[in-house]
Scaffold this active site. Structure first.
Site, PDB file in Angstrom:
ATOM      1  N   ASP A   7       0.859  -1.171   0.000  1.00 21.70           N
ATOM      2  CA  ASP A   7       0.000   0.000   0.000  1.00 21.70           C
ATOM      3  C   ASP A   7       0.906   1.235   0.000  1.00 21.70           C
ATOM      4  O   ASP A   7       2.117   1.136   0.253  1.00 21.70           O
ATOM      5  CB  ASP A   7      -0.903  -0.036   1.235  1.00 21.70           C
ATOM      6  CG  ASP A   7      -1.877   1.120   1.263  1.00 21.70           C
ATOM      7  OD1 ASP A   7      -2.342   1.547   0.185  1.00 21.70           O
ATOM      8  OD2 ASP A   7      -2.179   1.614   2.366  1.00 21.70           O
ATOM      9  N   GLU A   9      -0.215   5.082   1.094  1.00 20.60           N
ATOM     10  CA  GLU A   9      -0.431   6.007   2.208  1.00 20.60           C
ATOM     11  C   GLU A   9      -0.486   5.245   3.533  1.00 20.60           C
ATOM     12  O   GLU A   9      -1.172   4.230   3.653  1.00 20.60           O
ATOM     13  CB  GLU A   9      -1.713   6.799   1.995  1.00 20.60           C
ATOM     14  CG  GLU A   9      -1.650   7.725   0.781  1.00 20.60           C
ATOM     15  CD  GLU A   9      -2.945   8.474   0.578  1.00 20.60           C
ATOM     16  OE1 GLU A   9      -3.334   9.251   1.466  1.00 20.60           O
ATOM     17  OE2 GLU A   9      -3.579   8.268  -0.482  1.00 20.60           O
ATOM     18  N   GLU A  15      -0.495   9.946   5.248  1.00 17.53           N
ATOM     19  CA  GLU A  15      -1.834  10.022   4.673  1.00 17.53           C
ATOM     20  C   GLU A  15      -2.052  11.405   4.060  1.00 17.53           C
ATOM     21  O   GLU A  15      -2.041  12.426   4.747  1.00 17.53           O
ATOM     22  CB  GLU A  15      -2.892   9.753   5.738  1.00 17.53           C
ATOM     23  CG  GLU A  15      -2.884   8.334   6.302  1.00 17.53           C
ATOM     24  CD  GLU A  15      -3.526   7.329   5.352  1.00 17.53           C
ATOM     25  OE1 GLU A  15      -4.102   7.758   4.317  1.00 17.53           O
ATOM     26  OE2 GLU A  15      -3.454   6.125   5.646  1.00 17.53           O
ATOM     27  N   ARG A  46     -15.677  12.719   0.985  1.00 22.87           N
ATOM     28  CA  ARG A  46     -14.613  13.655   0.633  1.00 22.87           C
ATOM     29  C   ARG A  46     -15.061  14.630  -0.452  1.00 22.87           C
ATOM     30  O   ARG A  46     -14.813  15.838  -0.362  1.00 22.87           O
ATOM     31  CB  ARG A  46     -13.383  12.879   0.159  1.00 22.87           C
ATOM     32  CG  ARG A  46     -12.633  12.162   1.264  1.00 22.87           C
ATOM     33  CD  ARG A  46     -11.584  11.232   0.692  1.00 22.87           C
ATOM     34  NE  ARG A  46     -10.720  10.670   1.718  1.00 22.87           N
ATOM     35  CZ  ARG A  46      -9.853   9.691   1.494  1.00 22.87           C
ATOM     36  NH1 ARG A  46      -9.748   9.157   0.285  1.00 22.87           N
ATOM     37  NH2 ARG A  46      -9.105   9.228   2.481  1.00 22.87           N
ATOM     38  N   SER A  90      -2.597   0.984  -4.621  1.00 18.44           N
ATOM     39  CA  SER A  90      -3.136   2.047  -3.778  1.00 18.44           C
ATOM     40  C   SER A  90      -4.515   2.487  -4.249  1.00 18.44           C
ATOM     41  O   SER A  90      -4.831   2.416  -5.443  1.00 18.44           O
ATOM     42  CB  SER A  90      -2.182   3.257  -3.797  1.00 18.44           C
ATOM     43  OG  SER A  90      -2.739   4.342  -3.092  1.00 18.44           O
ATOM     44  N   ASP A  91      -5.305   2.969  -3.306  1.00 20.89           N
ATOM     45  CA  ASP A  91      -6.580   3.597  -3.638  1.00 20.89           C
ATOM     46  C   ASP A  91      -6.432   5.108  -3.752  1.00 20.89           C
ATOM     47  O   ASP A  91      -7.408   5.847  -3.620  1.00 20.89           O
ATOM     48  CB  ASP A  91      -7.650   3.246  -2.598  1.00 20.89           C
ATOM     49  CG  ASP A  91      -8.309   1.911  -2.896  1.00 20.89           C
ATOM     50  OD1 ASP A  91      -8.459   1.580  -4.093  1.00 20.89           O
ATOM     51  OD2 ASP A  91      -8.660   1.194  -1.946  1.00 20.89           O
ATOM     52  N   LYS A 132      -7.181  -4.160  -5.679  1.00 26.53           N
ATOM     53  CA  LYS A 132      -5.993  -4.733  -5.039  1.00 26.53           C
ATOM     54  C   LYS A 132      -6.000  -6.252  -5.149  1.00 26.53           C
ATOM     55  O   LYS A 132      -4.963  -6.878  -5.451  1.00 26.53           O
ATOM     56  CB  LYS A 132      -5.890  -4.274  -3.585  1.00 26.53           C
ATOM     57  CG  LYS A 132      -5.705  -2.762  -3.453  1.00 26.53           C
ATOM     58  CD  LYS A 132      -5.311  -2.339  -2.060  1.00 26.53           C
ATOM     59  CE  LYS A 132      -5.116  -0.843  -1.981  1.00 26.53           C
ATOM     60  NZ  LYS A 132      -4.522  -0.387  -0.722  1.00 26.53           N
ATOM     61  N   ASP A 151      -1.898  -1.353   5.638  1.00 27.05           N
ATOM     62  CA  ASP A 151      -2.177  -0.852   6.979  1.00 27.05           C
ATOM     63  C   ASP A 151      -3.651  -0.677   7.290  1.00 27.05           C
ATOM     64  O   ASP A 151      -4.008  -0.337   8.415  1.00 27.05           O
ATOM     65  CB  ASP A 151      -1.487   0.515   7.175  1.00 27.05           C
ATOM     66  CG  ASP A 151      -2.167   1.624   6.382  1.00 27.05           C
ATOM     67  OD1 ASP A 151      -2.498   1.395   5.196  1.00 27.05           O
ATOM     68  OD2 ASP A 151      -2.369   2.710   6.942  1.00 27.05           O
ATOM     69  N   ASN A 154      -8.948  -1.334   3.548  1.00 27.58           N
ATOM     70  CA  ASN A 154      -8.989  -1.535   2.100  1.00 27.58           C
ATOM     71  C   ASN A 154      -7.824  -2.373   1.589  1.00 27.58           C
ATOM     72  O   ASN A 154      -7.752  -2.651   0.392  1.00 27.58           O
ATOM     73  CB  ASN A 154      -9.032  -0.187   1.367  1.00 27.58           C
ATOM     74  CG  ASN A 154      -7.761   0.609   1.522  1.00 27.58           C
ATOM     75  OD1 ASN A 154      -7.106   0.579   2.563  1.00 27.58           O
ATOM     76  ND2 ASN A 154      -7.393   1.340   0.485  1.00 27.58           N
TER      77      ASN A 154
END
Length: 202
Positions: A7, A9, A15, A46, A90-91, A132, A151, A154
Site C-alpha cells: 500500500d 499512504e 496520509e 470527501r 493504492s486507492d 488490489k 495498513d 482496504n
C-alpha cells in the site's frame, strides 16, 4: 522473481488526506480507510466536503508537494528491490500519487484516476472493482508468488489474495479485526518478516 505488493499512504508516505485536512481546516477530510472501510462511502464524503468548502484541486496539489516519504521508507524500498519486484497497490489517484513516485524512485503504481473540471475535483474513476485483489491475482496468473503489506481495511483483500500478507503501521482497530495477519510496527519488523518467509530470496 517474487512480487512484493505494498500500500502507499500510511505505509510509505503519510496520509495525504490528513495533510489536506490540516491545511484546509476541514476536519472530515482527515478520515481514511482506517475509519471508513467502504471506499465509495469515503470518497463520497470527501467529494461533498471539497464541494461545500470550495477547495480546488490546486490546494491539494500544493499539499502533496510538501509530503515526504516516511522515515526509513526509501531505505526499505532499496532493500526490497534487491529481492523482489515491487508494486504499489493504492486507492489513491495518479494525479496525487505520481509526485510521490518521483520521491520514491518511481516504483510501479496501480491506482485510480480523478475527474477534474474547472480546477475542481468532480469525481473519480476506479481502475477496476476490487483492484488490489485483482492486481495480486493477475501477478499470480503470471506465475509470481506474491507477498503483500498494508495498513488499512482496504488492504484486506490484497492480503487475503496474496501468498503471504502482513500489516505495517496498522492501527489497533484494523489489526485486531484481522488477527490472522502478522503485525509489523516498523520497516525493520517487516523486513524480518520478509526474510523469515519462505518466499524471500536470499
Amino acid at each position: 522473481m517474487r512480487v512484493l505488493c505494498l500500500d502507499l499512504e500510511g505505509v510509505l508516505i503519510p496520509e495525504i488526506w490528513q495533510a489536506v485536512a490540516t491545511k484546509t481546516g476541514v476536519v472530515v477530510l482527515g478520515k481514511t480507510t482506517r475509519d471508513i472501510p467502504v471506499y465509495d462511502d469515503l470518497m463520497s464524503m470527501r467529494l461533498t466536503a471539497l464541494r461545500e468548502a470550495q477547495i480546488p484541486y490546486q490546494t491539494i496539489a500544493d499539499v502533496i508537494a510538501t509530503v515526504e516519504p516516511l522515515p526509513g521508507a526509501l531505505d526499505f524500498l532499496g532493500w526490497a528491490r534487491e529481492r523482489f519486484q515491487v508494486a504499489i497497490l493504492s486507492d489513491t489517484f495518479y494525479e496525487f500519487g505520481m509526485p510521490m513516485m518521483r520521491a520514491l524512485g518511481y516504483p510501479m503504481l496501480l491506482c485510480h484516476r480523478l475527474h477534474i473540471a474547472d480546477g475542481f475535483i468532480t469525481g473519480y474513476q476506479l481502475r477496476q472493482q476490487d483492484p488490489k485483489r485483482q492486481s495480486v491475482k493477475a501477478f499470480q496468473g503470471l506465475g509470481y508468488e506474491v507477498l503483500a503489506a498494508g495498513d488499512s481495511f482496504n488492504d484486506i483483500s490484497m492480503l487475503e489474495q496474496s501468498d503471504a500478507g502482513a500489516f505495517l503501521h496498522s492501527p489497533d482497530n484494523v489489526a485486531l479485526a484481522h488477527p490472522q495477519y502478522p503485525r509489523c510496527a516498523n520497516y525493520a519488523e517487516l523486513r524480518e518478516w520478509l526474510e523469515a518467509s519462505d518466499f524471500a530470496e536470499r
